[in-house]
Design a protein around this motif. Structure first.
Motif, PDB file in Angstrom:
ATOM      1  N   THR A 282       6.784 -13.295   5.134  1.00  0.00           N
ATOM      2  CA  THR A 282       6.799 -13.143   6.588  1.00  0.00           C
ATOM      3  C   THR A 282       5.946 -11.950   6.968  1.00  0.00           C
ATOM      4  OG1 THR A 282       9.039 -14.034   6.670  1.00  0.00           O
ATOM      5  CG2 THR A 282       8.249 -12.833   8.612  1.00  0.00           C
ATOM      6  N   PRO A 283       4.841 -12.172   7.685  1.00  0.00           N
ATOM      7  CA  PRO A 283       4.005 -11.025   8.094  1.00  0.00           C
ATOM      8  C   PRO A 283       4.754 -10.121   9.063  1.00  0.00           C
ATOM      9  CG  PRO A 283       2.826 -13.114   8.304  1.00  0.00           C
ATOM     10  CD  PRO A 283       4.264 -13.453   8.089  1.00  0.00           C
ATOM     11  N   GLY A 284       4.549  -8.835   8.944  1.00  0.00           N
ATOM     12  CA  GLY A 284       5.133  -7.840   9.822  1.00  0.00           C
ATOM     13  C   GLY A 284       4.090  -6.818  10.216  1.00  0.00           C
ATOM     14  N   PRO A 285       4.523  -5.780  10.912  1.00  0.00           N
ATOM     15  CA  PRO A 285       3.561  -4.717  11.277  1.00  0.00           C
ATOM     16  C   PRO A 285       3.033  -4.027  10.028  1.00  0.00           C
ATOM     17  CG  PRO A 285       5.817  -4.064  11.786  1.00  0.00           C
ATOM     18  CD  PRO A 285       5.874  -5.506  11.420  1.00  0.00           C
ATOM     19  N   VAL A 286       1.719  -3.870   9.978  1.00  0.00           N
ATOM     20  CA  VAL A 286       1.052  -3.288   8.818  1.00  0.00           C
ATOM     21  C   VAL A 286       0.314  -2.031   9.257  1.00  0.00           C
ATOM     22  CG1 VAL A 286      -0.626  -3.666   6.974  1.00  0.00           C
ATOM     23  CG2 VAL A 286       0.773  -5.567   7.795  1.00  0.00           C
ATOM     24  N   ALA A 291      -3.889  -2.024   5.931  1.00  0.00           N
ATOM     25  CA  ALA A 291      -4.711  -3.167   6.336  1.00  0.00           C
ATOM     26  C   ALA A 291      -6.161  -2.994   5.908  1.00  0.00           C
ATOM     27  CB  ALA A 291      -4.612  -3.350   7.851  1.00  0.00           C
ATOM     28  N   ARG A 292      -6.699  -1.776   6.054  1.00  0.00           N
ATOM     29  CA  ARG A 292      -8.074  -1.541   5.643  1.00  0.00           C
ATOM     30  C   ARG A 292      -8.243  -1.718   4.142  1.00  0.00           C
ATOM     31  NH1 ARG A 292      -7.922   2.247   9.929  1.00  0.00           N
ATOM     32  NH2 ARG A 292      -6.936   3.798   8.577  1.00  0.00           N
ATOM     33  N   THR A 293      -7.259  -1.238   3.365  1.00  0.00           N
ATOM     34  CA  THR A 293      -7.358  -1.388   1.918  1.00  0.00           C
ATOM     35  C   THR A 293      -7.321  -2.849   1.508  1.00  0.00           C
ATOM     36  OG1 THR A 293      -6.273   0.761   1.629  1.00  0.00           O
ATOM     37  CG2 THR A 293      -6.321  -0.706  -0.272  1.00  0.00           C
ATOM     38  N   VAL A 294      -6.408  -3.644   2.100  1.00  0.00           N
ATOM     39  CA  VAL A 294      -6.340  -5.076   1.794  1.00  0.00           C
ATOM     40  C   VAL A 294      -7.648  -5.763   2.191  1.00  0.00           C
ATOM     41  CG1 VAL A 294      -5.154  -7.219   2.375  1.00  0.00           C
ATOM     42  CG2 VAL A 294      -3.831  -5.142   1.978  1.00  0.00           C
ATOM     43  N   HIS A 295      -8.188  -5.392   3.342  1.00  0.00           N
ATOM     44  CA  HIS A 295      -9.459  -5.966   3.789  1.00  0.00           C
ATOM     45  C   HIS A 295     -10.562  -5.690   2.783  1.00  0.00           C
ATOM     46  CE1 HIS A 295     -13.323  -5.728   5.994  1.00  0.00           C
ATOM     47  NE2 HIS A 295     -12.866  -6.810   6.604  1.00  0.00           N
ATOM     48  N   ARG A 296     -10.638  -4.455   2.263  1.00  0.00           N
ATOM     49  CA  ARG A 296     -11.680  -4.118   1.299  1.00  0.00           C
ATOM     50  C   ARG A 296     -11.485  -4.859  -0.019  1.00  0.00           C
ATOM     51  NH1 ARG A 296     -15.404  -2.842   4.721  1.00  0.00           N
ATOM     52  NH2 ARG A 296     -14.991  -0.926   5.893  1.00  0.00           N
ATOM     53  N   ARG A 319       0.383 -11.964  -0.235  1.00  0.00           N
ATOM     54  CA  ARG A 319       1.852 -12.005  -0.284  1.00  0.00           C
ATOM     55  C   ARG A 319       2.391 -10.822   0.498  1.00  0.00           C
ATOM     56  NH1 ARG A 319       4.239 -11.790  -5.972  1.00  0.00           N
ATOM     57  NH2 ARG A 319       6.133 -12.003  -4.734  1.00  0.00           N
ATOM     58  N   HIS A 320       3.201 -11.117   1.503  1.00  0.00           N
ATOM     59  CA  HIS A 320       3.825 -10.080   2.329  1.00  0.00           C
ATOM     60  C   HIS A 320       5.180  -9.741   1.727  1.00  0.00           C
ATOM     61  CE1 HIS A 320       0.849 -10.504   5.601  1.00  0.00           C
ATOM     62  NE2 HIS A 320       0.816 -11.769   5.214  1.00  0.00           N
ATOM     63  N   LEU A 321       5.262  -8.584   1.085  1.00  0.00           N
ATOM     64  CA  LEU A 321       6.486  -8.118   0.441  1.00  0.00           C
ATOM     65  C   LEU A 321       7.220  -7.144   1.351  1.00  0.00           C
ATOM     66  CD1 LEU A 321       4.920  -7.481  -3.085  1.00  0.00           C
ATOM     67  CD2 LEU A 321       6.107  -9.532  -2.284  1.00  0.00           C
ATOM     68  N   PRO A 322       8.504  -6.882   1.089  1.00  0.00           N
ATOM     69  CA  PRO A 322       9.236  -5.932   1.944  1.00  0.00           C
ATOM     70  C   PRO A 322       8.642  -4.531   1.946  1.00  0.00           C
ATOM     71  CG  PRO A 322      10.759  -7.258   0.630  1.00  0.00           C
ATOM     72  CD  PRO A 322       9.387  -7.546   0.113  1.00  0.00           C
ATOM     73  N   LEU A 377      -1.903  -4.483  -5.393  1.00  0.00           N
ATOM     74  CA  LEU A 377      -0.628  -4.299  -4.706  1.00  0.00           C
ATOM     75  C   LEU A 377      -0.690  -2.986  -3.955  1.00  0.00           C
ATOM     76  CD1 LEU A 377       2.281  -5.153  -4.116  1.00  0.00           C
ATOM     77  CD2 LEU A 377       2.986  -3.980  -6.216  1.00  0.00           C
ATOM     78  N   VAL A 378      -0.591  -3.070  -2.632  1.00  0.00           N
ATOM     79  CA  VAL A 378      -0.728  -1.897  -1.771  1.00  0.00           C
ATOM     80  C   VAL A 378       0.609  -1.643  -1.094  1.00  0.00           C
ATOM     81  CG1 VAL A 378      -2.043  -0.823   0.083  1.00  0.00           C
ATOM     82  CG2 VAL A 378      -3.119  -2.558  -1.361  1.00  0.00           C
ATOM     83  N   PRO A 379       1.249  -0.476  -1.332  1.00  0.00           N
ATOM     84  CA  PRO A 379       2.538  -0.190  -0.675  1.00  0.00           C
ATOM     85  C   PRO A 379       2.343   0.141   0.793  1.00  0.00           C
ATOM     86  CG  PRO A 379       1.851   1.680  -1.984  1.00  0.00           C
ATOM     87  CD  PRO A 379       0.853   0.595  -2.248  1.00  0.00           C
ATOM     88  N   MET A 380       3.432  -0.013   1.550  1.00  0.00           N
ATOM     89  CA  MET A 380       3.374   0.257   2.988  1.00  0.00           C
ATOM     90  C   MET A 380       3.267   1.743   3.288  1.00  0.00           C
ATOM     91  SD  MET A 380       3.253  -2.369   4.876  1.00  0.00           S
ATOM     92  CE  MET A 380       3.609  -4.113   4.948  1.00  0.00           C
ATOM     93  N   GLU A 381       3.981   2.565   2.522  1.00  0.00           N
ATOM     94  CA  GLU A 381       3.990   4.001   2.771  1.00  0.00           C
ATOM     95  C   GLU A 381       3.481   4.681   1.526  1.00  0.00           C
ATOM     96  OE1 GLU A 381       7.787   5.337   3.959  1.00  0.00           O
ATOM     97  OE2 GLU A 381       7.868   4.094   5.758  1.00  0.00           O
ATOM     98  N   THR A 382       2.577   5.641   1.727  1.00  0.00           N
ATOM     99  CA  THR A 382       1.973   6.372   0.622  1.00  0.00           C
ATOM    100  C   THR A 382       2.052   7.851   0.901  1.00  0.00           C
ATOM    101  OG1 THR A 382       0.439   4.562   0.277  1.00  0.00           O
ATOM    102  CG2 THR A 382      -0.081   6.665  -0.780  1.00  0.00           C
ATOM    103  N   PRO A 383       2.942   8.646   0.207  1.00  0.00           N
ATOM    104  CA  PRO A 383       2.948  10.096   0.401  1.00  0.00           C
ATOM    105  C   PRO A 383       1.671  10.709  -0.103  1.00  0.00           C
ATOM    106  CG  PRO A 383       4.361   9.495  -1.443  1.00  0.00           C
ATOM    107  CD  PRO A 383       3.900   8.195  -0.800  1.00  0.00           C
TER     108      PRO A 383
END
Length: 414
Positions: A282-286, A291-296, A319-322, A377-383
């Motif tokens: 299920t796509p959600g807010p990215v 988004a730029r990393t996935v695009h590249r 694949r949209h993961l949690p 695999l790109v996580p949503m949050e990256t410290p």
């Protein structure tokens, strides 16, 4: 080393209580004759003075310890609190306050001599004679004060050296940032003068061919070349903007999101690739960076297929993961062997760096059917970890690993 540091921290936590116990026990031993002059006062009063002296040793302010030291010396001829007070004065006091402490200590010493003369007996012989009074003043006040001054000066020196080292490190980082900014500006100028000029000529000639050609297929191909060249110029301007912007100035990066993946698929299909787009989850807010990393990742995968596997079937799978997005570009074997274009061998290296800086991981390699699979695999949050970035910059660029089948540098990217 870790055990030693833990023991030191534990000792620092218990140091105030240890000092309080030593001052209280030393005052009691001095007043009872074990370490000093036996006091004729009641033991209960001696115990009260000892406990108060110990409590003053751990007080937040300085004056309770100074008062306890004066009372202990005048009433019981006990010196533990006075020794601690002199040491702390040497560590913390400077200038007029230190002079005031020395004058106060001298006044208390003179009063102690007067009390010793009045009490007489053993106390007079121990504390009221000239030589003994001078020796006691040196041991109780002067020597602890000098030790405290030495420790305080050493602490000030270490603090100054630490500040200087931090300032030099900041200046070095500023110089490095300035050099990097100048180099980025130089690269941007070179790219603008060379690449942009040639791509602009390509777009102009394609437009002219589109107008003058009579063959519909030629007109369509020229239109595709012209639109692709204009898109390349737009991307080039975005890259030049990133190169020219100063590090940390808050300038936003050029927008590129998941919506642009559909545009990449359409362009690839128009260029003759057989691309199948699949989505899972299920796509959600990215976030914009994700988004730029996935695009590249998708862009690099499709570019490599056009270069190294022309005519192959391609699948773009998102694949949209949690907690992230997995992007995969898989292609089959090329249907036109020997028509692959040359590559610099640095595309996947740069893409891996980009994905890892975003906190993700990237894998790339041949498949069993002779194709190729690029997955990220790109996580949503990256410290953000500046120390990791500094270590990565210090380590230098990574070398691309050779393929198991001896295909080193295959699918190297643009």
């Amino acid at each position: 080393m870790t055990t030693r540091a833990a023991l030191l921290r534990r000792a620092e936590r218990h140091t105030p209580l240890l000092l309080a116990a030593l001052v209280a026990a030393g005052t009691w031993a001095s007043a009872t004759g074990a370490l000093g002059v036996r006091s004729p006062l009641p033991r209960l009063l001696v115990l009260v003075v000892a406990l108060v002296s110990g409590a003053a040793a751990v007080a937040a302010r300085r004056w309770p310890l100074v008062a306890a030291a004066a009372v202990g010396w005048l009433v019981l001829a006990a010196c533990p609190a006075a020794v601690l007070a002199s040491w702390r004065a040497g560590v913390a006091l400077r200038g007029r306050r230190l002079t005031a402490y020395l004058l106060g200590a001298g006044v208390v010493a003179l009063l102690g001599v007067a009390v010793g003369v009045a009490v007489g007996g053993e106390r007079r012989l121990t504390t009221a004679t000239g030589a003994n009074a001078a020796a006691l003043f040196a041991w109780v006040v002067v020597f602890p004060l000098v030790a405290g001054l030495w420790i305080g000066a050493r602490r000030d020196t270490l603090a100054a050296l630490r500040d200087r080292a931090e300032r030099l490190e900041r200046e070095q980082e500023a110089r490095a940032d300035r050099v990097r900014a100048e180099e980025r500006a130089r690269i941007a100028r070179e790219m603008h003068d060379v690449v942009a000029h040639r791509v602009s000529l390509m777009v102009v000639h394609a437009g002219a061919l589109e107008v003058t050609a009579a063959d519909p297929a030629t007109v369509e191909a020229a239109a595709l070349i012209r639109s692709t060249g204009r898109a390349a110029l737009t991307d080039l301007r975005e890259v030049l903007g990133v190169l020219r912007q100063r590090a940390g100035d808050g300038t936003p990066l050029p927008p590129a999101g998941l919506d642009a993946v559909d545009e990449l698929v359409r362009e690839s299909r128009a260029a003759g690739l057989r691309v199948d787009r699949r989505d899972e989850g299920t796509p959600g807010p990215v976030p914009g960076g994700v988004a730029r990393t996935v695009h590249r990742v998708v862009q690099e995968g499709l570019t490599n297929v056009r270069k190294h596997a022309p005519g192959a079937e391609v699948t773009v799978h998102l694949r949209h993961l949690p907690d992230g997005i997995e992007a995969a570009v898989r292609n089959g074997p090329s249907t036109r062997p020997g028509s692959a274009l040359p590559g610099a061998g640095l595309g996947l290296v740069g893409l891996r760096e980009r994905v890892e800086l975003a906190g993700g991981r990237l894998s790339a390699g041949p498949t069993a059917d002779g194709g190729f699979l690029l997955r990220a695999l790109v996580p949503m949050e990256t410290p953000h970890d500046p120390h990791r970035d500094r270590r990565r910059r210090a380590a230098g660029p990574r070398r691309p690993a050779a393929d198991p089948g001896g295909r080193a540098g295959h699918r190297g990217g643009r």
